[in-house]
Scaffold this motif. Structure first.
Motif, mmCIF file in Angstrom:
data_model
loop_
_atom_site.group_PDB
_atom_site.id
_atom_site.type_symbol
_atom_site.label_atom_id
_atom_site.label_comp_id
_atom_site.label_asym_id
_atom_site.label_seq_id
_atom_site.Cartn_x
_atom_site.Cartn_y
_atom_site.Cartn_z
ATOM 1 N N ARG A 195 1.048 -1.190 -0.084
ATOM 2 C CA ARG A 195 0.165 -0.046 -0.086
ATOM 3 C C ARG A 195 0.825 1.082 0.064
ATOM 4 N NH1 ARG A 195 -3.482 -2.879 3.656
ATOM 5 N NH2 ARG A 195 -2.485 -2.074 5.177
ATOM 6 N N LEU B 176 2.395 1.672 -3.555
ATOM 7 C CA LEU B 176 1.422 2.227 -4.520
ATOM 8 C C LEU B 176 1.220 3.888 -4.165
ATOM 9 C CD1 LEU B 176 -0.901 -0.855 -4.942
ATOM 10 C CD2 LEU B 176 0.583 0.161 -6.331
ATOM 11 N N ALA B 177 0.855 4.121 -2.818
ATOM 12 C CA ALA B 177 0.654 5.460 -2.363
ATOM 13 C C ALA B 177 1.769 6.205 -2.902
ATOM 14 C CB ALA B 177 0.475 5.662 -0.981
ATOM 15 N N TRP C 35 4.134 5.765 -5.391
ATOM 16 C CA TRP C 35 4.020 5.622 -6.964
ATOM 17 C C TRP C 35 2.891 6.779 -7.556
ATOM 18 C CZ3 TRP C 35 -0.354 4.031 -9.967
ATOM 19 C CH2 TRP C 35 0.177 3.723 -11.531
ATOM 20 N N ALA C 36 1.622 6.558 -6.759
ATOM 21 C CA ALA C 36 0.552 7.528 -7.438
ATOM 22 C C ALA C 36 0.858 8.939 -6.852
ATOM 23 C CB ALA C 36 -0.606 7.203 -6.711
ATOM 24 N N GLY C 37 1.480 9.002 -5.808
ATOM 25 C CA GLY C 37 1.861 10.324 -5.270
ATOM 26 C C GLY C 37 3.031 11.114 -6.168
ATOM 27 N N ILE D 184 3.443 10.454 -9.454
ATOM 28 C CA ILE D 184 2.987 10.709 -10.664
ATOM 29 C C ILE D 184 2.192 12.038 -10.683
ATOM 30 C CG2 ILE D 184 1.495 9.950 -12.469
ATOM 31 C CD1 ILE D 184 2.574 7.126 -11.964
ATOM 32 N N VAL D 185 1.217 11.967 -9.696
ATOM 33 C CA VAL D 185 0.080 13.282 -9.486
ATOM 34 C C VAL D 185 0.937 14.501 -9.199
ATOM 35 C CG1 VAL D 185 -1.620 13.972 -7.937
ATOM 36 C CG2 VAL D 185 -1.661 11.546 -8.678
ATOM 37 N N GLY E 178 8.853 10.264 -12.202
ATOM 38 C CA GLY E 178 7.326 10.114 -12.111
ATOM 39 C C GLY E 178 6.939 9.456 -13.526
ATOM 40 N N LEU F 215 5.525 5.934 -14.410
ATOM 41 C CA LEU F 215 3.805 5.703 -15.404
ATOM 42 C C LEU F 215 4.314 4.776 -16.323
ATOM 43 C CD1 LEU F 215 1.348 7.046 -15.532
ATOM 44 C CD2 LEU F 215 2.603 8.656 -17.058
ATOM 45 N N PRO G 64 2.138 0.120 -11.884
ATOM 46 C CA PRO G 64 1.946 -0.045 -10.634
ATOM 47 C C PRO G 64 2.253 -1.245 -9.878
ATOM 48 C CG PRO G 64 -0.195 -0.294 -11.663
ATOM 49 C CD PRO G 64 0.762 0.457 -12.681
ATOM 50 N N THR H 71 -3.031 0.650 -17.120
ATOM 51 C CA THR H 71 -2.061 1.766 -17.209
ATOM 52 C C THR H 71 -1.955 2.064 -18.684
ATOM 53 O OG1 THR H 71 -1.282 1.207 -15.004
ATOM 54 C CG2 THR H 71 -0.090 2.593 -16.321
#
Length: 449
Positions: free
Chosen positions: A33, A36-37, A39-41, A43-44, A361, A365, A369, A437
């Motif tokens: 978790r 993944l957080a 990874w997403a953070g 990229i965002v 980032g 992408l 993930p 993705t």
């Protein structure tokens, strides 16, 4: 969970159990978790900061930073790729886990080709990116019937060439010139060459992983290699061709490590020369591939490549350097000339600190993930060493500051090795996350490559 059996010929094979088997421990779930957080953070935040910089006029040449791309929406044209992806998620892991390893490699290669081509056909087609006037094909009239003369004058005439030619050594142009001389001119044959060679990296990396970490590790990695989100930029960027060349260079270096005499010894020398030639060609394909050489270095150390193979590889690499020098192109002079062109280009004005982070980032992408989740799992040590080598190479190139944006193509050769980490996560859900993705990238991002 993996079930083993031995077929009638005595060959060991494996079948992957359904992902409902043993759930991961709580500690593994927490690490996943968090990964993944992160990874997403990453990229965002890269896209959010890029939007602000674009709105302030700091980034004027990138419309969707950190990507050098535009926003778009594809719908019905993406259906064939989506259908293939859904079917592959369901059947590919089991197909690749059974039967001979050669069969598994062919299936993975075929899937990689179909996935890449269908993604490209959902947009403008695989040939379209190579038709731009900034691309390599635009300079072929200048080569004419005298490739050696063109090579000898390459550095001094660099300023008059298209953007991609100015930013790279001369070998990509010479490859396309040779393809045209073989009766296959134009963007479509060039794009098919790129895709065919690039997707073969799935086979080369699979062979390398089997040599270093065993067949089970290779079979687990193959679905992720075949359905990588990076396929969006494999069709069609010349950097994808470089990925295939580099992957086969690594594979040929480590493959013939068994046997100490007779035909095996000769095979080691021949493979060493071929590996050296391919790896030695990388700096003449792209200056950004110099850090890539850390990957075969680590692979050679893990495989304990014999000295005879190492010397043969050095000979092959030296032969490539000697051939270009004899043709009048000196690599250090090319680096200096290209750096001067880069410093005068608008890309050099991109903010270093933003792209230092945002470039990573983009790598996140491209690798998906499942790779982020796999990086925090305990996988095979040899595979971990290869992933680490690719990450260190990317970091070195990122820190250099010469990769400020447009890295979605530059990272392709590295992203395939980083993506090996995904093999450490079980179950089809992770493979589904990878293809989703890729589909989202293709449907929402319009790149010039």
């Amino acid at each position: 969970m993996i079930r083993r059996h031995v077929d009638g010929a005595g060959t060991s094979s494996s079948a992957l159990a359904e992902p409902r088997a043993v759930p991961p421990p709580a500690a593994d779930r927490r690490r996943t978790r968090r990964a993944l957080a992160a990874w997403a953070g990453l990229i965002v935040s890269a896209f959010a900061a890029g939007a602000v910089l674009h709105g302030l006029g700091v980034l004027t040449i990138d419309h969707l930073p950190p990507l050098h791309a535009h926003f778009r929406v594809l719908t019905i044209t993406l259906l064939p790729a989506a259908v293939l992806a859904a079917a592959a998620v369901i059947v590919l892991p089991d197909l690749l886990a059974r039967g001979g390893f050669g069969r598994a490699l062919l299936l993975a290669y075929g899937c990689a080709l179909a996935w890449t081509i269908l993604l490209a056909l959902s947009g403008d087609g695989p040939a379209e990116p190579l038709t731009h006037q900034t691309e390599y094909l635009a300079v072929l009239p200048a080569v004419g019937d005298d490739p050696l003369g063109w090579l000898a004058s390459f550095t001094e005439r660099l300023g008059g060439y298209p953007t991609h030619v100015r930013g790279h050594p001369p070998l990509p142009v010479l490859i396309l010139w040779g393809l045209a001389r073989l009766g296959m001119p134009g963007a479509l044959p060039a794009s098919l060459l790129v895709i065919t060679v690039a997707c073969s990296a799935t086979v080369a990396i699979g062979l390398t992983v089997r040599t270093l970490a065993g067949e089970d590790a290779a079979r687990r990695a193959l679905p992720y290699l075949a359905l990588t989100p990076s396929a969006v930029w494999i069709a069609t960027s010349m950097d994808a061709l470089f990925a295939g060349v580099g992957a086969w260079g690594v594979a040929l270096l480590v493959l013939p490590c068994r046997g100490r005499s007779g035909p095996a010894a000769r095979a080691r020398v021949l493979c060493g020369v071929a590996a050296g030639a391919l790896l030695g060609a990388l700096p003449y394909l792209s200056y950004g591939l110099v850090p890539y050489l850390l990957i075969p270095l680590v692979a050679g150390m893990v495989a304990r490549v014999p000295k005879a193979t190492v010397f043969a590889a050095l000979f092959g690499a030296a032969a490539v350097t000697a051939a270009f020098a004899a043709g009048g192109f000196l690599w250090p002079a090319g680096v200096l000339a290209t750096h001067a062109q880069w410093a005068a280009d608008a890309g050099a004005a991109r903010p270093y600190l933003y792209f230092l982070v945002a470039n990573m980032g983009v790598l996140a992408l491209m690798s998906g993930p499942a790779t982020a989740a796999g990086l925090v799992r305990a996988g095979s040590r040899p595979v971990g060493a290869m992933v680490a080598a690719a990450l260190v190479a990317v970091l070195a190139l990122d820190l250099s500051g010469v990769t400020r944006g447009e890295v979605e193509r530059i990272w392709v050769p590295y992203a395939l090795w980083v993506g090996l980490a995904a093999g450490a996560v079980p179950g089809r859900r992770w493979l589904a996350a990878q293809v989703v993705t890729g589909l989202l990238l293709q449907s929402l991002v319009l790149s010039p490559w």
